[in-house]
Design a protein around this motif. Sequence first.
Motif, PDB file in Angstrom:
ATOM      1  N   ALA A  10       0.822  -1.212   0.000  1.00 50.36           N
ATOM      2  CA  ALA A  10       0.000   0.000   0.000  1.00 50.36           C
ATOM      3  C   ALA A  10       0.850   1.253   0.000  1.00 50.36           C
ATOM      4  CB  ALA A  10      -0.887   0.004   1.245  1.00 50.36           C
ATOM      5  N   ASP A  12       0.621   4.219   2.290  1.00 50.55           N
ATOM      6  CA  ASP A  12      -0.061   4.649   3.518  1.00 50.55           C
ATOM      7  C   ASP A  12      -0.101   6.163   3.550  1.00 50.55           C
ATOM      8  OD1 ASP A  12      -0.713   2.263   4.693  1.00 50.55           O
ATOM      9  OD2 ASP A  12       1.102   2.140   5.894  1.00 50.55           O
ATOM     10  N   GLY A  37       1.564  -1.080   4.110  1.00 50.83           N
ATOM     11  CA  GLY A  37       1.097  -2.453   4.154  1.00 50.83           C
ATOM     12  C   GLY A  37       1.964  -3.067   5.243  1.00 50.83           C
ATOM     13  N   LYS A  38       1.387  -4.019   5.979  1.00 55.21           N
ATOM     14  CA  LYS A  38       2.046  -4.459   7.218  1.00 55.21           C
ATOM     15  C   LYS A  38       3.497  -4.931   7.036  1.00 55.21           C
ATOM     16  CE  LYS A  38      -2.132  -5.737   9.777  1.00 55.21           C
ATOM     17  NZ  LYS A  38      -2.430  -4.374  10.108  1.00 55.21           N
ATOM     18  N   ASN A  41       5.932  -2.170   6.428  1.00 48.53           N
ATOM     19  CA  ASN A  41       6.242  -1.477   7.697  1.00 48.53           C
ATOM     20  C   ASN A  41       7.272  -2.264   8.503  1.00 48.53           C
ATOM     21  OD1 ASN A  41       4.403   0.513   7.141  1.00 48.53           O
ATOM     22  ND2 ASN A  41       2.742  -0.434   8.307  1.00 48.53           N
ATOM     23  N   ARG A  88      -3.034  -0.501  -3.534  1.00 50.83           N
ATOM     24  CA  ARG A  88      -4.033   0.316  -2.827  1.00 50.83           C
ATOM     25  C   ARG A  88      -3.430   1.523  -2.102  1.00 50.83           C
ATOM     26  NH1 ARG A  88      -5.053  -3.292   2.641  1.00 50.83           N
ATOM     27  NH2 ARG A  88      -2.862  -3.851   2.883  1.00 50.83           N
ATOM     28  N   CYS A  90      -3.989   3.218   1.597  1.00 47.55           N
ATOM     29  CA  CYS A  90      -4.599   3.058   2.919  1.00 47.55           C
ATOM     30  C   CYS A  90      -4.552   4.421   3.591  1.00 47.55           C
ATOM     31  CB  CYS A  90      -3.841   2.028   3.754  1.00 47.55           C
ATOM     32  SG  CYS A  90      -4.056   0.357   3.146  1.00 47.55           S
ATOM     33  N   GLU A 103      -9.468   4.795   9.751  1.00 49.09           N
ATOM     34  CA  GLU A 103      -8.709   4.201   8.646  1.00 49.09           C
ATOM     35  C   GLU A 103      -9.638   3.777   7.512  1.00 49.09           C
ATOM     36  OE1 GLU A 103      -5.277   1.544   9.653  1.00 49.09           O
ATOM     37  OE2 GLU A 103      -6.099   1.759  11.654  1.00 49.09           O
ATOM     38  N   LEU A 105      -9.296   1.633   4.052  1.00 48.08           N
ATOM     39  CA  LEU A 105      -8.348   0.758   3.354  1.00 48.08           C
ATOM     40  C   LEU A 105      -8.943   0.305   2.020  1.00 48.08           C
ATOM     41  CD1 LEU A 105      -7.320  -1.526   6.404  1.00 48.08           C
ATOM     42  CD2 LEU A 105      -6.491   0.760   5.832  1.00 48.08           C
ATOM     43  N   GLY A 137      -0.301  -9.293   7.001  1.00 49.26           N
ATOM     44  CA  GLY A 137      -1.399  -8.524   6.416  1.00 49.26           C
ATOM     45  C   GLY A 137      -2.422  -9.319   5.645  1.00 49.26           C
ATOM     46  N   SER A 138      -3.349  -8.556   5.062  1.00 51.63           N
ATOM     47  CA  SER A 138      -4.521  -9.151   4.416  1.00 51.63           C
ATOM     48  C   SER A 138      -4.188  -9.651   3.007  1.00 51.63           C
ATOM     49  CB  SER A 138      -5.640  -8.109   4.350  1.00 51.63           C
ATOM     50  OG  SER A 138      -5.199  -7.005   3.584  1.00 51.63           O
ATOM     51  N   VAL A 250      -0.910   3.612  14.394  1.00 53.76           N
ATOM     52  CA  VAL A 250      -0.931   2.697  13.240  1.00 53.76           C
ATOM     53  C   VAL A 250       0.501   2.213  12.978  1.00 53.76           C
ATOM     54  CG1 VAL A 250      -1.440   2.450  10.779  1.00 53.76           C
ATOM     55  CG2 VAL A 250      -2.963   3.800  12.243  1.00 53.76           C
ATOM     56  N   GLY A 251       0.659   0.903  12.846  1.00 57.07           N
ATOM     57  CA  GLY A 251       1.987   0.346  12.588  1.00 57.07           C
ATOM     58  C   GLY A 251       2.722  -0.104  13.847  1.00 57.07           C
ATOM     59  N   ASP A 254       3.300  -3.806  13.681  1.00 57.64           N
ATOM     60  CA  ASP A 254       4.347  -4.145  12.700  1.00 57.64           C
ATOM     61  C   ASP A 254       5.734  -3.854  13.283  1.00 57.64           C
ATOM     62  OD1 ASP A 254       2.138  -4.550  11.067  1.00 57.64           O
ATOM     63  OD2 ASP A 254       2.209  -2.502  10.308  1.00 57.64           O
ATOM     64  N   ALA A 290       3.338   5.311  10.163  1.00 59.90           N
ATOM     65  CA  ALA A 290       3.375   3.864  10.423  1.00 59.90           C
ATOM     66  C   ALA A 290       4.721   3.311   9.983  1.00 59.90           C
ATOM     67  CB  ALA A 290       2.256   3.175   9.664  1.00 59.90           C
TER      68      ALA A 290
HETATM   69  O1  LIG Z   1      -5.239  -4.685   5.214  1.00 59.89           O
HETATM   70  P1  LIG Z   1      -4.073  -5.094   6.082  1.00 59.89           P
HETATM   71  O2  LIG Z   1      -2.960  -5.650   5.264  1.00 59.89           O
HETATM   72  O3  LIG Z   1      -4.468  -6.013   7.181  1.00 59.89           O
HETATM   73  O4  LIG Z   1      -3.579  -3.770   6.831  1.00 59.89           O
HETATM   74  C1  LIG Z   1      -3.064  -2.673   6.124  1.00 59.89           C
HETATM   75  C2  LIG Z   1      -2.637  -1.618   7.089  1.00 59.89           C
HETATM   76  O5  LIG Z   1      -3.748  -0.985   7.675  1.00 59.89           O
HETATM   77  O6  LIG Z   1      -1.858  -2.153   8.136  1.00 59.89           O
HETATM   78  C3  LIG Z   1      -0.802  -1.258   8.477  1.00 59.89           C
HETATM   79  C4  LIG Z   1      -0.759  -1.080   9.953  1.00 59.89           C
HETATM   80  O7  LIG Z   1      -0.483  -2.288  10.568  1.00 59.89           O
HETATM   81  C5  LIG Z   1      -1.032  -0.013   7.676  1.00 59.89           C
HETATM   82  O8  LIG Z   1       0.166   0.613   7.406  1.00 59.89           O
HETATM   83  C6  LIG Z   1      -1.645  -0.631   6.469  1.00 59.89           C
HETATM   84  O9  LIG Z   1      -2.035   0.177   5.521  1.00 59.89           O
END
Ligand SMILES: O=P(O)(O)OC[C@@]1(O)O[C@H](CO)[C@@H](O)[C@@H]1O
Length: 310
Positions: A10, A12, A37-38, A41, A88, A90, A103, A105, A137-138, A250-251, A254, A290
């Motif tokens: 991502a 961020d 993105g996790k 980070n 993406r 975020c 947030e 996303l 992460g997702s 945030v972060g 991570d 983050a």
């Molecule tokens: O959608 P995911 O991958 O679960 O989370 C994405 C996210 O929210 O996680 C980080 C914080 O941990 C942000 O920097 C990032 O954009």
Amino acid sequence: MITTVTLNAAIDKTYFLPTFPLGKVSRVQRYRAAPGGKGINVAKVVAQLGVPVTATGFVGGFNGEMIKQLLDRMGIGHDFVSVQGESRVCLNILDEENGISTELLEPGPTVDPQALAQMEEKIREHAAKSRIVCFSGSLPAGVPKDFYVKLVSIAKEAGAYVILDASGDALRFGLEAGPDMIKPNEEEVEGLLGIRVQDEAALQKAVETLLQKYGMDRISVSLGGAGSMVASQAGTFRVETPKVDVVNTVGCGDSYVAGMAVSLATGLSLEEGLALASAAGTSNAMTDEAGLIEPEEVERLRGQVRITAL
Ligand SMILES: O=P(O)(O)OC[C@@]1(O)O[C@H](CO)[C@@H](O)[C@@H]1O
Ligand SMILES: Nc1ncnc2c1ncn2[C@@H]1O[C@H](COP(=O)(O)OP(=O)(O)OP(=O)(O)O)[C@@H](O)[C@H]1O
């Protein structure tokens, strides 16, 4: 070497607003944009802690190019698989007066089967050169729910220590491949066991149950400003982190994972690793981006982390 894997990378973006009134026009005076993105980070924090790291994952489009260029500027090695579509954004909107973070996303690109096969190859290649592989992460569209099972298995077969920081189905399936460490929050622990955790004694029982069930090396349940609870083969620990002036949380998770990965890669003891991970998470809470820490602050905070064997 540490490898981090971000399947849904991502940009961020953080907007700093005095307040965030819904249904009104807000003009943003101050913002930040960073590769995120996790897993990315995690890579940024590992690099700030001075340990060699490579970031991999899927990136796409103009945003994907920007992620790679920003990592280049930070001197962080990367080897991504390119996909069709756009990585993406975020968005984190920080209402500074009320201390509220909102947030938004985006879903990210859709990954095709050919890119999935390329990713398996990348993990095989990088895990063979890495002591630690962190999957964070997702999963974007097109990535099967059980993809972490495949990737975690490949990394373990190559001899790497595997950290998995995911939630929902991605975590549930990923656990089947036997990661060495996971970092769920309380809600994720409840989801995995199908229970409600009422107090710390119940949380301890829950994490110890998970540790035994999946034969893991350690589980860290992150508890925000309250620190973490960690079950390990050497016992269970309550970790209290120092109280600080918080800017942006945030972060933090991570950064905690990065501290843990660095401690494992550099041969620190479990207790030293818990202190480093907590200090890295707390230092991240004191910065406005983050995955941004202050290494000197981490050094100072490390000595203030309280670890109690339960
Ligand atoms: O959608 P995911 O991958 O679960 O989370 C994405 C996210 O929210 O996680 C980080 C914080 O941990 C942000 O920097 C990032 O954009
Ligand atoms: N408000 C805070 N004050 C001090 N330290 C914090 C704070 N929030 C988080 N931390 C530090 O960061 C660690 C991980 O944070 P947290 O529990 O918020 O992770 P997380 O929920 O996975 O976060 P994210 O998903 O946003 O990365 C904590 O164990 C703690 O050491």
